[in-house]
Design a protein around this motif. Structure first.
Motif, PDB file in Angstrom:
ATOM      1  N   LEU A 100       0.632  -1.354   0.185  1.00  0.00           N
ATOM      2  CA  LEU A 100       0.024  -0.053   0.134  1.00  0.00           C
ATOM      3  C   LEU A 100       0.837   1.302  -0.014  1.00  0.00           C
ATOM      4  O   LEU A 100       0.629   2.386  -0.792  1.00  0.00           O
ATOM      5  CB  LEU A 100      -0.988  -0.013   1.219  1.00  0.00           C
ATOM      6  N   ILE A 101       2.025   1.288   0.822  1.00  0.00           N
ATOM      7  CA  ILE A 101       2.699   2.580   0.919  1.00  0.00           C
ATOM      8  C   ILE A 101       3.357   2.973  -0.240  1.00  0.00           C
ATOM      9  O   ILE A 101       3.361   4.054  -0.598  1.00  0.00           O
ATOM     10  CB  ILE A 101       3.850   2.424   2.239  1.00  0.00           C
ATOM     11  N   PRO A 102       3.913   2.203  -1.159  1.00  0.00           N
ATOM     12  CA  PRO A 102       4.576   2.590  -2.478  1.00  0.00           C
ATOM     13  C   PRO A 102       3.459   3.104  -3.427  1.00  0.00           C
ATOM     14  O   PRO A 102       3.680   4.072  -4.200  1.00  0.00           O
ATOM     15  CB  PRO A 102       5.414   1.299  -3.082  1.00  0.00           C
ATOM     16  N   ILE A 106       3.403   6.721  -5.050  1.00  0.00           N
ATOM     17  CA  ILE A 106       3.581   7.126  -6.277  1.00  0.00           C
ATOM     18  C   ILE A 106       2.371   8.251  -6.532  1.00  0.00           C
ATOM     19  O   ILE A 106       2.416   9.189  -7.345  1.00  0.00           O
ATOM     20  CB  ILE A 106       3.468   5.814  -7.137  1.00  0.00           C
ATOM     21  N   VAL A 107       1.428   7.988  -6.018  1.00  0.00           N
ATOM     22  CA  VAL A 107       0.159   9.112  -6.251  1.00  0.00           C
ATOM     23  C   VAL A 107       0.497  10.384  -5.637  1.00  0.00           C
ATOM     24  O   VAL A 107       0.290  11.259  -6.202  1.00  0.00           O
ATOM     25  CB  VAL A 107      -1.150   8.158  -5.560  1.00  0.00           C
ATOM     26  N   GLY A 108       0.982  10.456  -4.517  1.00  0.00           N
ATOM     27  CA  GLY A 108       1.500  11.490  -4.015  1.00  0.00           C
ATOM     28  C   GLY A 108       2.467  12.289  -5.026  1.00  0.00           C
ATOM     29  O   GLY A 108       2.725  13.729  -4.634  1.00  0.00           O
ATOM     30  N   PHE A 109       3.477  11.657  -5.098  1.00  0.00           N
ATOM     31  CA  PHE A 109       4.642  11.970  -5.948  1.00  0.00           C
ATOM     32  C   PHE A 109       4.176  12.589  -7.260  1.00  0.00           C
ATOM     33  O   PHE A 109       4.372  13.809  -7.656  1.00  0.00           O
ATOM     34  CB  PHE A 109       5.540  11.046  -6.300  1.00  0.00           C
ATOM     35  N   GLY A 183       2.478   3.400 -12.177  1.00  0.00           N
ATOM     36  CA  GLY A 183       2.829   4.624 -12.073  1.00  0.00           C
ATOM     37  C   GLY A 183       2.932   5.609 -13.093  1.00  0.00           C
ATOM     38  O   GLY A 183       2.191   6.598 -13.469  1.00  0.00           O
ATOM     39  N   SER A 184       3.620   5.085 -14.309  1.00  0.00           N
ATOM     40  CA  SER A 184       3.554   5.784 -15.471  1.00  0.00           C
ATOM     41  C   SER A 184       2.237   5.777 -16.354  1.00  0.00           C
ATOM     42  O   SER A 184       1.980   6.776 -16.720  1.00  0.00           O
ATOM     43  CB  SER A 184       4.564   4.828 -16.485  1.00  0.00           C
ATOM     44  N   ALA A 185       1.433   4.698 -16.183  1.00  0.00           N
ATOM     45  CA  ALA A 185       0.070   5.016 -16.784  1.00  0.00           C
ATOM     46  C   ALA A 185      -0.941   6.031 -15.968  1.00  0.00           C
ATOM     47  O   ALA A 185      -1.468   6.422 -16.549  1.00  0.00           O
ATOM     48  CB  ALA A 185      -0.681   3.441 -16.778  1.00  0.00           C
ATOM     49  N   PHE A 186      -0.679   6.142 -14.581  1.00  0.00           N
ATOM     50  CA  PHE A 186      -1.345   6.892 -14.088  1.00  0.00           C
ATOM     51  C   PHE A 186      -0.913   8.415 -14.392  1.00  0.00           C
ATOM     52  O   PHE A 186      -2.101   9.335 -14.425  1.00  0.00           O
ATOM     53  CB  PHE A 186      -0.997   6.527 -12.388  1.00  0.00           C
ATOM     54  N   TRP A 187       0.217   8.617 -14.491  1.00  0.00           N
ATOM     55  CA  TRP A 187       0.775   9.886 -14.896  1.00  0.00           C
ATOM     56  C   TRP A 187       0.282  10.353 -16.308  1.00  0.00           C
ATOM     57  O   TRP A 187      -0.171  11.194 -16.514  1.00  0.00           O
ATOM     58  CB  TRP A 187       2.442   9.938 -14.839  1.00  0.00           C
ATOM     59  N   GLU A 188       0.281   9.298 -17.353  1.00  0.00           N
ATOM     60  CA  GLU A 188      -0.157   9.781 -18.420  1.00  0.00           C
ATOM     61  C   GLU A 188      -1.637   9.919 -18.675  1.00  0.00           C
ATOM     62  O   GLU A 188      -2.066  10.721 -19.314  1.00  0.00           O
ATOM     63  CB  GLU A 188       0.023   8.339 -19.339  1.00  0.00           C
ATOM     64  N   ILE A 189      -2.441   9.134 -17.851  1.00  0.00           N
ATOM     65  CA  ILE A 189      -3.715   9.501 -17.893  1.00  0.00           C
ATOM     66  C   ILE A 189      -4.392  10.772 -16.911  1.00  0.00           C
ATOM     67  O   ILE A 189      -4.977  11.511 -17.505  1.00  0.00           O
ATOM     68  CB  ILE A 189      -4.560   8.057 -17.332  1.00  0.00           C
ATOM     69  N   ALA A 190      -3.702  10.941 -15.668  1.00  0.00           N
ATOM     70  CA  ALA A 190      -4.133  11.812 -14.820  1.00  0.00           C
ATOM     71  C   ALA A 190      -3.260  12.783 -14.768  1.00  0.00           C
ATOM     72  O   ALA A 190      -3.592  14.126 -14.044  1.00  0.00           O
ATOM     73  CB  ALA A 190      -4.223  11.230 -13.359  1.00  0.00           C
ATOM     74  N   GLY A 191      -2.050  12.653 -14.858  1.00  0.00           N
ATOM     75  CA  GLY A 191      -0.787  13.813 -14.581  1.00  0.00           C
ATOM     76  C   GLY A 191      -1.119  15.044 -15.626  1.00  0.00           C
ATOM     77  O   GLY A 191      -0.491  15.984 -15.496  1.00  0.00           O
ATOM     78  N   GLU A 192      -1.219  14.574 -16.972  1.00  0.00           N
ATOM     79  CA  GLU A 192      -1.319  15.157 -18.059  1.00  0.00           C
ATOM     80  C   GLU A 192      -2.747  15.402 -18.704  1.00  0.00           C
ATOM     81  O   GLU A 192      -3.270  14.219 -18.755  1.00  0.00           O
ATOM     82  CB  GLU A 192      -0.061  14.938 -19.045  1.00  0.00           C
ATOM     83  N   LYS A 193      -3.096  16.490 -19.452  1.00  0.00           N
ATOM     84  CA  LYS A 193      -4.361  16.454 -20.105  1.00  0.00           C
ATOM     85  C   LYS A 193      -4.206  16.060 -21.521  1.00  0.00           C
ATOM     86  O   LYS A 193      -5.284  15.858 -22.098  1.00  0.00           O
ATOM     87  CB  LYS A 193      -4.853  17.873 -19.780  1.00  0.00           C
ATOM     88  N   VAL A 194      -2.900  15.985 -21.984  1.00  0.00           N
ATOM     89  CA  VAL A 194      -2.770  15.613 -23.555  1.00  0.00           C
ATOM     90  C   VAL A 194      -3.176  14.080 -23.544  1.00  0.00           C
ATOM     91  O   VAL A 194      -2.962  13.205 -22.529  1.00  0.00           O
ATOM     92  CB  VAL A 194      -1.497  16.014 -23.958  1.00  0.00           C
ATOM     93  N   PRO A 195      -3.406  13.626 -24.658  1.00  0.00           N
ATOM     94  CA  PRO A 195      -3.561  12.213 -24.746  1.00  0.00           C
ATOM     95  C   PRO A 195      -2.369  11.215 -24.446  1.00  0.00           C
ATOM     96  O   PRO A 195      -1.186  11.832 -24.474  1.00  0.00           O
ATOM     97  CB  PRO A 195      -3.800  11.812 -26.247  1.00  0.00           C
ATOM     98  N   PRO A 196      -2.600  10.157 -23.862  1.00  0.00           N
ATOM     99  CA  PRO A 196      -1.425   9.341 -23.347  1.00  0.00           C
ATOM    100  C   PRO A 196      -0.563   8.880 -24.348  1.00  0.00           C
ATOM    101  O   PRO A 196      -1.239   8.789 -25.449  1.00  0.00           O
ATOM    102  CB  PRO A 196      -2.167   7.948 -22.512  1.00  0.00           C
ATOM    103  N   SER A 197       0.666   8.445 -24.015  1.00  0.00           N
ATOM    104  CA  SER A 197       1.708   8.242 -25.143  1.00  0.00           C
ATOM    105  C   SER A 197       2.201   7.000 -25.246  1.00  0.00           C
ATOM    106  O   SER A 197       2.706   6.636 -23.820  1.00  0.00           O
ATOM    107  CB  SER A 197       2.632   9.390 -25.458  1.00  0.00           C
ATOM    108  N   LYS A 198       2.349   6.217 -25.921  1.00  0.00           N
ATOM    109  CA  LYS A 198       3.208   4.828 -25.804  1.00  0.00           C
ATOM    110  C   LYS A 198       4.396   4.945 -25.548  1.00  0.00           C
ATOM    111  O   LYS A 198       5.167   4.050 -24.991  1.00  0.00           O
ATOM    112  CB  LYS A 198       2.586   3.805 -26.778  1.00  0.00           C
ATOM    113  N   ASN A 199       5.188   5.870 -26.235  1.00  0.00           N
ATOM    114  CA  ASN A 199       6.653   6.040 -26.118  1.00  0.00           C
ATOM    115  C   ASN A 199       6.857   6.406 -24.636  1.00  0.00           C
ATOM    116  O   ASN A 199       8.121   5.857 -24.175  1.00  0.00           O
ATOM    117  CB  ASN A 199       7.197   7.094 -27.094  1.00  0.00           C
TER     118      ASN A 199
END
Length: 522
Positions: A100-102, A106-109, A183-199
């Motif tokens: 749970l802690i990590p 990740i969400v907090g970071f 964590g990467s998927a979370f950032w791509e979807i929620a951290g940025e408003k632009v469409p998520p990127s596979k690269n």
């Protein structure tokens, strides 16, 4: 967990604020080398303090052949490198591990990183909300065109933070890989408003875990040098190398204070500082080249082949890390390769090696072009005793990666393309006792254009360097280095273009041990 406590950690390591990333990584590398060298003398004295009963028990466990090894007859360098302790099967067992802690880390970071970028990045890409999250969940994954350093250096470093949160909370490498990808998927979807990127998913989720594991292990070497209760300087040094590891150790008091058990892995490290002069340059479409630049370089080979009693049971039980900073373009390279699946082997009495599947993350940016790759390769690493005091170490690898390549100082920071990249590596080190070494490394990347398949074309990247290092006194040495970089680009609308540079440099070299990493088993 209070937000105030989180804010005390280096959240300024934004993937979009690359200057802070550069200085943090550079400080971490310098810190590791300093701690490694300063604590070396302490290691020697600590060895003599092992209880006699424990020594007798270890000797009793040795086979008849291993009894023939006479530690008192070996040189100081061999004593540093050879470890005969049996493998601790509980090395990955953390009684206080947490799933749970990590996740919360990740969400907090990501939340704090998003808030930082909203205020200081100067772009609106981070103005995400519930509406943009819903849209991204329904969007197809695309290829973005952020600046090269953001996508190819910033995102892998961001992924290394995710990996460090999980590893320092007691999770295994494979569990931490899952957290890094999530964590990467979370950032791509929620951290940025632009469409998520596979690269970004590849560079952050996979390249980030390769980089993160190397940083995590190097940080724990620094902690190990501080004994069972590291002092503040060892804690800060480890946190500089792997900030997420340092955060968990600080934020959760003694819950995650167990130091990673490296099973006494033998390693060789060195730091270099000097000046490189450009003796040849065909800059092609690059608009500038600096003839002289100051360089700082750090490298480590971890889990050297041939060490008695050591086996490769966990991912990255063998890895090589190299990072170089340059006054011409800040980070000249960050290179990591590690054994994911494999085993050791021997041929005759004088050769020991390992082979298997390696994972690698490469970022190379000389003054004319730049290339980055996240790859899987089949390869082998070994050491051959050529004579009583001369050893040859080497690696040979070939594999397939997802790469980005483009011109440095070109039209803009988005002037690059992605492609599938067959790649190869050969690395050799000729060790002449404790006196000198000759190193050669050659790399090749063949990058085909997959972003615009109708356009066609490809890039062929070659990079090689040879260095001679002579030890002057104890850990102090001097090195001469020659490096060649070449890019051949072929595209229907551009024709054939070539860029290349050659540099010659002289460096002061600080060795992690009083030698060059030869492992003794004879």
């Amino acid at each position: 967990m209070s937000m105030k406590k989180i804010a005390l950690k280096p959240i300024n390591l934004s993937a979009k604020k690359l200057t802070s990333i550069h200085y943090a990584m550079l400080f971490g590398l310098i810190s590791f080398c300093i701690h490694s060298g300063v604590a070396h003398a302490a290691d020697s004295s600590a060895t003599s303090s092992i209880p006699t009963a424990a020594k007798i028990e270890l000797v009793a466990d040795e086979s008849k052949n291993q009894k023939e090894f006479k530690q008192q007859e070996k040189s100081k360098n061999q004593e540093e490198l050879i470890q005969t302790s049996p493998i601790d099967a509980s090395a990955e067992e953390y009684p206080n591990k947490s799933y749970l802690i990590p996740a919360a880390d990740i969400v907090g970071f990501d939340f704090l990183l998003n808030q930082f970028n909203r205020r200081y990045s100067g772009v609106s890409d981070y103005d995400s909300n519930f509406s943009t999250i819903k849209h991204n969940l329904r969007s197809s994954w695309d290829t973005d065109r952020d600046a090269f350093k953001i996508n190819q250096l910033g995102h892998p470093y961001q992924g290394s933070m995710y990996h460090g949160f999980a590893r320092s909370a007691g999770l295994t490498y494979w569990e931490s890989l899952g957290y890094t990808i999530a964590g990467s998927a979370f950032w791509e979807i929620a951290g940025e408003k632009v469409p998520p990127s596979k690269n970004d998913m590849i560079s952050t989720g996979i390249g980030g875990t390769f980089l993160g594991e190397a940083l995590f292990r190097m940080a724990n070497i620094v902690l190990e040098k501080g004994g069972s209760h590291p002092d503040i300087w060892h804690e800060l040094g480890a946190a500089a190398i792997s900030p997420s590891t340092g955060f968990n150790r600080y934020a959760y008091d003694d819950r995650f204070d167990k130091i990673f058990n490296r099973n006494d892995a033998a390693y060789y490290s060195r730091m270099q500082v000097g000046i490189a002069n450009t003796v040849h340059a065909n800059k092609g479409t690059s608009d500038e080249i600096k003839n002289n630049d100051l360089q700082l370089d750090f490298a480590m080979d971890y889990g050297l082949p041939g060490q008695p009693g050591y086996s490769y049971t966990r991912p990255f039980d063998y890895f090589v890390f190299q990072g170089a900073a340059s006054s011409a373009n800040i980070f000249e390279n960050v290179l990591v390769r590690g054994l994911l699946f494999g085993t050791d082997y021997q041929v005759g009495d004088n050769y020991r090696g390992l082979w298997g599947i390696y994972g690698s993350y490469d970022y190379i940016s000389p003054q004319t072009f730049r290339v980055s790759s996240t790859a899987l390769s089949l390869g082998t690493t070994g050491q051959l005793w050529v004579s009583e005091s001369v050893a040859l170490q080497g690696s040979l690898m070939g594999g397939l990666g997802y790469a980005a390549v483009g011109t440095l100082n070109g039209k803009n920071e988005q002037d690059y393309r992605y492609g599938v990249a067959p790649q190869a590596l050969i690395a050799l080190r000729l060790i002449m006792g404790n006196h000198a070494s000759i190193d050669f490394t050659g790399r090749e990347y063949f990058v085909s254009d997959v972003d615009e398949p109708n356009r066609g074309g490809h890039d062929n990247i070659l990079r090689s360097d040879v260095a001679f290092t002579y030890r002057i006194h104890k850990k102090h040495a001097v090195s001469l280095k020659y490096q060649w970089n070449q890019r051949d680009a072929t595209y229907p609308d551009l024709g054939n273009r070539q860029q290349n540079t050659a540099t010659v440099g002289i460096f002061y070299t600080f060795l992690g041990h009083d030698g060059f990493g030869a492992t003794e088993w004879r």
